[in-house]
Design an enzyme around this catalytic site. Structure first.
Site, PDB file in Angstrom:
ATOM      1  N   LYS A   1       0.819  -1.212   0.000  1.00 49.81           N
ATOM      2  CA  LYS A   1       0.000   0.000   0.000  1.00 49.81           C
ATOM      3  C   LYS A   1       0.857   1.268   0.000  1.00 49.81           C
ATOM      4  O   LYS A   1       0.580   2.218  -0.738  1.00 49.81           O
ATOM      5  CB  LYS A   1      -0.925  -0.005   1.223  1.00 49.81           C
TER       6      LYS A   1
ATOM      7  N   ASP B   1       4.262  -0.854  12.196  1.00 48.39           N
ATOM      8  CA  ASP B   1       2.888  -1.231  11.854  1.00 48.39           C
ATOM      9  C   ASP B   1       2.503  -2.605  12.396  1.00 48.39           C
ATOM     10  O   ASP B   1       1.315  -2.926  12.491  1.00 48.39           O
ATOM     11  CB  ASP B   1       2.689  -1.223  10.335  1.00 48.39           C
TER      12      ASP B   1
ATOM     13  N   ARG C   1      -4.954  -2.291  11.741  1.00 50.59           N
ATOM     14  CA  ARG C   1      -3.866  -3.017  12.414  1.00 50.59           C
ATOM     15  C   ARG C   1      -4.379  -3.767  13.651  1.00 50.59           C
ATOM     16  O   ARG C   1      -3.911  -4.861  13.958  1.00 50.59           O
ATOM     17  CB  ARG C   1      -2.755  -2.051  12.807  1.00 50.59           C
TER      18      ARG C   1
END
Length: 459
Positions: free
Chosen positions: A45, A342, A415
């Site tokens: 992404k 992340d 997430r």
């Protein structure tokens, strides 16, 4: 001002209509077996977004293949098209962009809605600040809670004319585009997005721009700029970009390391962890693969093999298996933390079944993401009966096997949703997850991935 419509036809032509995401899913008892698994991950992404904006800045025709199909990238494409940059679908998840200098983008009079995409909003503000545009950049309710001063402040020091229209330091921002001067600025947070935004702005400044930073973070923007002919000089604590026009390019987006981490976490959490999982075609940029380094320290056997290096990013195959128990770990080095930022919710989930405590520090950046990811990760672990404590800049996880709650109501943070799926496998299933639709921000196929390790029933 004219608002950018929520749906622009370009993204639908590139990917097809967006499927209505499932919002409630029941996760059953995990699958068992000892056969090796091969599972590809979705495209990256972060690279998809940066490459699209960069292609729009080039003067000429660029092609991008294997774009990530998710909400953030769809919105990114729609915003670029709304700026008057010709963008044409040329195949599944492939586009041709006929770029032009940002001074000729048709932004004046527009309110550009970045949706939930922080990358899109920050890059847009930076690039438009050095153009002649008179426009507004905004986002959805969630994005309007996220900090923008870390980008707007340094841009102001370079001569940008920006104004907050609501809360100080937050979107929406009015951009009164004007020439940017060169100079030296400081980014006082450990995050790649502000640095990326300032690098993009520096390509169109009157003189070189030097960015002092605390920690080296992901370097996709630096790699893309150098690959397209823009000079970027890097030292341990600074980057300098010299003004210049990027050249058009042809790029195939590699597989997302964060997506590979999600697959790896599901595998390590499952009864099949002793078999080998193979994930081909993954970006193996060292500043994005910290998750796998931490897994090694926890006792997982991880292999990373380079298979291609023809573009700005190295690409390879990741293999992993867990031959025994996981060990607790200490994660504090700022550079390592940035390489796994992340994936910290995933690591925290796995830490619940480790043989010793896990402490994560220097991750205060997580408090300003889609949610306060430190507080919400701790809350999620506790919902599964795990023992965790928040700290100012991280969290502490004590060993203790998770137990299956009947229902978990999830916050709108992709997430955290991935971590909840891993916890559902770890606890043996029998969990209904509510709110999983927000996973589509980065990975609409998350439930299909989960189904490789446990039965999933949409509800």
């Amino acid at each position: 001002m004219t608002s950018l419509a929520a749906e622009h036809p370009v993204s639908s032509k590139v990917f097809g209509p967006a499927a209505e995401p499932v919002d409630r899913a029941w996760v059953g008892p995990p699958h068992r077996g000892s056969q090796p698994l091969v599972r590809a991950t979705h495209p990256d992404k972060a690279i998809s977004q940066r490459a699209t904006v960069l292609a729009a800045m080039c003067e000429g025709e660029s092609t991008i293949h294997a774009l990530a199909d998710c909400r953030d990238v769809r919105r990114n494409l729609d915003v670029v098209a709304a700026l008057g940059v010709p963008l044409r679908a040329t195949g599944p998840a492939s586009i041709t962009v006929t770029g032009r200098h940002p001074s000729s983008w048709r932004a004046s009079g527009l309110t550009l809605d970045a949706g939930n995409s922080a990358t899109t909003s920050r890059l847009l503000v930076a690039v438009l600040a050095g153009s002649g545009a008179r426009c507004v950049v905004t986002g959805n309710d969630l994005l309007r809670t996220r900090p923008m001063s870390e980008v707007a402040g340094p841009l102001g020091e370079l001569g940008a004319d920006l104004a907050y229209l609501d809360a100080p330091g937050r979107l929406p921002i009015r951009v009164n585009g004007s020439p940017l001067r060169g100079g030296t600025v400081v980014v006082a947070v450990d995050s790649a997005q502000p640095v990326s935004a300032l690098l993009f702005a520096g390509t169109n400044a009157a003189a070189p721009v030097t960015i002092h930073r605390r920690t080296a973070a992901r370097d996709h923007t630096e790699r893309l700029l150098r690959w397209t002919g823009v000079e970027v000089i890097e030292s341990d604590n600074s980057l300098t970009v010299r003004p210049g026009r990027p050249s058009p390019f042809s790029l195939t987006v590699p597989g997302d390391p964060s997506g590979a981490a999600f697959l790896g976490a599901l595998h390590v959490a499952s009864p099949r962890a002793g078999a080998t999982l193979t994930v081909p075609g993954v970006g193996i940029n060292a500043r994005r693969t910290g998750f796998f380094d931490v897994l090694r320290a926890m006792g997982v056997v991880v292999g990373v093999t380079s298979t291609a290096d023809t573009g700005p990013e190295p690409v390879g195959t990741v293999t992993l298996r867990r031959p025994g128990s996981l060990a607790g770990t200490q994660l504090a080095d700022p550079g390592v933390v940035q390489s796994v930022i992340d994936e910290i919710p995933l690591l925290a989930a796995l830490a619940a079944v480790a043989t010793g405590p896990t402490q994560i520090r220097n991750a205060g950046e997580l408090r300003g993401k889609d949610t306060d990811r430190i507080a919400e990760t701790v809350a999620l672990l506790r919902a599964f009966g795990c023992h965790a404590q928040p700290t100012d800049d991280g969290l502490l996880v004590h060993p203790g096997p998770p137990s299956p709650p009947a229902v978990v109501d999830l916050v709108a943070d992709h997430r955290l949703i991935f971590a909840a799926m891993v916890l559902s496998v770890l606890c043996g299933g029998g969990v209904e997850l509510r709110g999983v639709a927000a996973a589509a921000t980065s990975h609409p196929g998350a439930l299909a991935d989960l189904a490789q390790w446990a039965p999933v029933e949409a509800r």
